[in-house]
Design an enzyme around this catalytic site. Structure first.
Site, PDB file in Angstrom:
ATOM      1  N   CYS A 193       0.854  -1.181   0.000  1.00 36.16           N
ATOM      2  CA  CYS A 193       0.000   0.000   0.000  1.00 36.16           C
ATOM      3  C   CYS A 193       0.891   1.232   0.000  1.00 36.16           C
ATOM      4  O   CYS A 193       2.115   1.131   0.038  1.00 36.16           O
ATOM      5  CB  CYS A 193      -0.910   0.000   1.228  1.00 36.16           C
TER       6      CYS A 193
ATOM      7  N   ASN B  89       1.300   0.042   5.730  1.00 36.13           N
ATOM      8  CA  ASN B  89       1.736  -0.570   4.482  1.00 36.13           C
ATOM      9  C   ASN B  89       2.430  -1.870   4.857  1.00 36.13           C
ATOM     10  O   ASN B  89       3.501  -1.844   5.467  1.00 36.13           O
ATOM     11  CB  ASN B  89       2.700   0.359   3.735  1.00 36.13           C
ATOM     12  N   GLY B  90       1.816  -2.997   4.543  1.00 38.04           N
ATOM     13  CA  GLY B  90       2.481  -4.257   4.861  1.00 38.04           C
ATOM     14  C   GLY B  90       1.526  -5.364   5.220  1.00 38.04           C
ATOM     15  O   GLY B  90       0.318  -5.276   4.964  1.00 38.04           O
ATOM     16  N   GLU B  91       2.089  -6.422   5.801  1.00 33.45           N
ATOM     17  CA  GLU B  91       1.320  -7.601   6.203  1.00 33.45           C
ATOM     18  C   GLU B  91       1.782  -8.051   7.579  1.00 33.45           C
ATOM     19  O   GLU B  91       2.983  -8.127   7.840  1.00 33.45           O
ATOM     20  CB  GLU B  91       1.527  -8.754   5.203  1.00 33.45           C
TER      21      GLU B  91
ATOM     22  N   LEU C 168       8.030 -15.651  -7.968  1.00 35.51           N
ATOM     23  CA  LEU C 168       9.008 -15.224  -8.969  1.00 35.51           C
ATOM     24  C   LEU C 168      10.112 -16.269  -9.021  1.00 35.51           C
ATOM     25  O   LEU C 168      10.797 -16.510  -8.030  1.00 35.51           O
ATOM     26  CB  LEU C 168       9.587 -13.860  -8.609  1.00 35.51           C
TER      27      LEU C 168
ATOM     28  N   ASP D 192      -5.497  -7.839   8.604  1.00 34.20           N
ATOM     29  CA  ASP D 192      -4.392  -8.246   9.475  1.00 34.20           C
ATOM     30  C   ASP D 192      -3.764  -7.059  10.197  1.00 34.20           C
ATOM     31  O   ASP D 192      -3.112  -7.230  11.236  1.00 34.20           O
ATOM     32  CB  ASP D 192      -3.327  -8.978   8.651  1.00 34.20           C
TER      33      ASP D 192
ATOM     34  N   ARG E 192      -4.736   1.836  -0.918  1.00 34.59           N
ATOM     35  CA  ARG E 192      -4.781   0.430  -0.536  1.00 34.59           C
ATOM     36  C   ARG E 192      -4.616  -0.545  -1.690  1.00 34.59           C
ATOM     37  O   ARG E 192      -5.265  -0.409  -2.730  1.00 34.59           O
ATOM     38  CB  ARG E 192      -6.109   0.126   0.168  1.00 34.59           C
ATOM     39  N   LEU E 193      -3.755  -1.535  -1.473  1.00 31.22           N
ATOM     40  CA  LEU E 193      -3.718  -2.737  -2.290  1.00 31.22           C
ATOM     41  C   LEU E 193      -4.328  -3.838  -1.441  1.00 31.22           C
ATOM     42  O   LEU E 193      -3.754  -4.246  -0.430  1.00 31.22           O
ATOM     43  CB  LEU E 193      -2.281  -3.099  -2.683  1.00 31.22           C
ATOM     44  N   ALA E 194      -5.499  -4.295  -1.814  1.00 25.00           N
ATOM     45  CA  ALA E 194      -6.260  -5.225  -0.981  1.00 25.00           C
ATOM     46  C   ALA E 194      -5.782  -6.657  -1.208  1.00 25.00           C
ATOM     47  O   ALA E 194      -6.006  -7.231  -2.271  1.00 25.00           O
ATOM     48  CB  ALA E 194      -7.749  -5.102  -1.293  1.00 25.00           C
ATOM     49  N   ILE E 195      -5.123  -7.224  -0.184  1.00 26.21           N
ATOM     50  CA  ILE E 195      -4.613  -8.597  -0.235  1.00 26.21           C
ATOM     51  C   ILE E 195      -5.361  -9.483   0.760  1.00 26.21           C
ATOM     52  O   ILE E 195      -5.794 -10.583   0.432  1.00 26.21           O
ATOM     53  CB  ILE E 195      -3.101  -8.638   0.066  1.00 26.21           C
TER      54      ILE E 195
ATOM     55  N   THR F 154      23.630  -0.579 -10.308  1.00 30.66           N
ATOM     56  CA  THR F 154      23.296  -1.994 -10.144  1.00 30.66           C
ATOM     57  C   THR F 154      21.812  -2.194  -9.877  1.00 30.66           C
ATOM     58  O   THR F 154      21.182  -3.113 -10.412  1.00 30.66           O
ATOM     59  CB  THR F 154      24.124  -2.595  -8.985  1.00 30.66           C
TER      60      THR F 154
ATOM     61  N   ARG G 277      19.775  -1.640 -13.143  1.00 32.28           N
ATOM     62  CA  ARG G 277      19.934  -2.770 -14.066  1.00 32.28           C
ATOM     63  C   ARG G 277      19.006  -3.926 -13.690  1.00 32.28           C
ATOM     64  O   ARG G 277      18.378  -4.546 -14.550  1.00 32.28           O
ATOM     65  CB  ARG G 277      21.378  -3.259 -14.039  1.00 32.28           C
TER      66      ARG G 277
END
Length: 539
Positions: free
Chosen positions: A2, A75-77, A231, A98, A50-53, A316, A319
């Site tokens: 978020c 911002n976080g979990e 990933l 959470d 908000r990014l709703a997770i 770095t 890149r």
């Protein structure tokens, strides 16, 4: 991820100021495109993108206690929020978020609760009863946070520099593992593990203890109410994350919502080493694998956006950030909002090739400690901001607080690279998952030598960047770089090119403080390598 923006002590609390806060908060909307929230109380503002997770339907922020006297933007979990709710049974929770536990923990424990949180987080909390406030950042600095000051005496906090750069006279990176208290008037460190002092531990290496700690770290990060994946570059670290997630996914709530087949993602130039290795791992694990290609020109075309979002001119970092930035856009287009990633392993276990030169376990351990302390300026910054640019959250199990403590409390002699004993870099981690009866990965993957991320996506990527910069930056421009950029002067054409883009977006010189720290730390690493190399030459 978020985006948070908080301002305390504004002289102007008019409607115009509120509109300005909203405007600045919009600069963070890429981090949280799902909803916007703003709480104002006299001369204090807490804004949230908000990014709703977790709990997408009712977990909008800012969050409150029962009578709304405590306001928090996070911002976080918080992975242990269910356990914490059990300790807070006297409280009434309004959401399934959470992060709501933070408001109630403050009510019960005051400012001394941050160590109870197991997760990645940056948060700002306002106590409207006396207009005091606190801000805190997670142990390693997985989530970004900046602190700034206005000419009117106001104090600002933001997830990214871009929300502070125009309205703050000065701003700095908020230190990981620290808390700021308006009552006490300064920062103090809340995270004090034994390894932080760089004393040499003596706990014997136990491969099962290390394995179980990492498995626990991965499983707790499968807490999600939205589609997710891993990933996967095909190297050791990302392959282990994928292997463990794949092994335990079927028993999680996430599998009941989204299915038990794990999704994996890889990016690279066509024919790159990562694409081949990742495909092999995905086939072995049976994941639903997504392979993304990009060209050197597509990467070059994205550089402006990458530097704007990642907020650095470190060569770095840029890149490595560019392929990750492009991949995150593709991932988001598939409807995925959360990914697990393999950052942190090389710092904890001495995975970089120069650790071969470490003369003894004491210096080996001290260098790993320094590397972990600097992660918020490098890999954490890259992983968080490259993905958040497209509203994707990256979780990093290797930087789990409990796992780091286990890994950093073992006798560093076992981490030493010893060709005479058949030990390559990160041997302790490879050995922990070398299980012939129930293998996690094929042997040749488990013992694959490390590739730099920007090399693994394709060796022509870096050459293409250098060629592009050489065409745009003349010899005379570089020769006069010290006059144009007297602070932290670029020494290569590629570095000069990135600096010009960065200065266009962040023209205030004070923003360089974060980058200066970064360059100083890279310089320290170079000095360590020189000393170690000289010692080896004398042997």
């Amino acid at each position: 991820m978020c985006g948070i923006l908080a301002v305390f002590g504004c002289i102007d609390n008019s409607q115009a100021k509120r509109s300005r806060i909203i405007e600045l908060s919009r600069r963070l909307r890429h981090r949280g495109p799902d909803w916007s929230g703003l709480h104002s109380h006299d001369d204090c503002y807490l804004a949230h993108q908000r990014l709703a997770i977790v709990d997408p339907t009712s977990g909008d922020q800012p969050l409150y206690n029962e009578d709304k006297t405590i306001v928090v933007a996070v911002n976080g979990e918080i992975y242990n929020h269910r356990d914490l709710r059990e300790k807070l049974k006297s409280h009434q929770f309004r959401t399934g978020s959470d992060c709501e536990v933070i408001a109630h923990l403050y009510e019960d424990y005051g400012e001394d609760f941050v160590h109870m949180l197991d997760g990645m987080f940056s948060f700002v909390l306002l106590d409207t009863r006396d207009k005091s406030f606190i801000a805190a950042r997670d142990a390693i600095g997985i989530t970004p946070l900046y602190m700034g000051w206005g000419l009117d005496g106001s104090v600002w906090f933001s997830s990214e520099m871009k929300a502070l750069s125009d309205d703050c006279e000065r701003f700095v990176s908020f230190l990981p593992g620290h808390i700021y208290s308006s009552k006490n008037g300064g920062l103090r460190r809340w995270y004090n593990p034994p390894w932080y002092s760089e004393t040499i531990p003596s706990t014997p290496y136990d491969h099962l203890v290390l394995r179980k700690a990492f498995e626990k770290a991965v499983v707790k990060r499968l807490m999600t109410d939205v589609p997710f994946g891993v990933l996967l570059s095909g190297g050791l670290d990302s392959s282990l994350v994928a292997a463990v997630a794949n092994r335990y996914l079927a028993d999680t709530e996430a599998a009941r919502q989204w299915g038990s087949q794990l999704h994996t993602f890889c990016v690279g130039l066509k024919g790159s080493p990562d694409l081949k290795a990742a495909r092999e791992v995905a086939d072995y694990l049976g994941t639903r694998h997504h392979e993304f290609h990009f060209t050197v020109q597509e990467g070059i075309d994205a550089l402006d956006e990458v530097i704007y979002h990642v907020e650095t001119y470190d060569v770095t970092t840029i890149r490595a950030s560019t392929p990750m930035f492009l991949m995150s856009r593709k991932i988001k287009s598939l409807g995925v909002k959360m990914v697990l990633s393999g950052e942190g392993s090389d710092e904890i276990f001495g995975g970089y090739l120069y650790f071969h030169k470490a003369p003894n376990k004491e210096e080996f351990h001290q260098e790993t400690c320094r590397k972990i302390k600097a992660l918020h300026l490098y890999d954490c910054l890259r992983a968080n901001k490259s993905t958040s640019a497209w509203g994707v959250e990256a979780r990093v199990p290797f930087l789990d607080k409990e796992f780091v403590n286990v890994a950093m409390n073992m006798d560093p002699e076992s981490k030493m690279i010893r060709p005479d004993l058949g030990r390559i870099e990160k041997w302790v981690l490879r050995n922990a998952f070398d299980d012939d009866q129930n293998p996690y990965l094929p042997k040749h993957i488990l013992y694959r030598q490390k590739e730099q991320f920007s090399d693994g996506v394709g060796y022509s990527w870096i050459d293409g960047l250098k060629d592009h910069a050489s065409r745009l930056v003349s010899d005379s421009m570089l020769a006069n770089a010290s006059f144009v950029y007297p602070h932290n002067t670029p020494t290569t054409k590629e570095g000069y090119y990135y600096r010009t883009i960065f200065e266009r977006y962040f023209p205030k010189v004070i923003t360089l403080i974060t980058i200066i720290w970064s360059r100083m730390l890279r310089g320290k690493q170079f000095q360590v390598v020189q000393v170690w190399h000289a010692a080896l030459q004398k042997q």
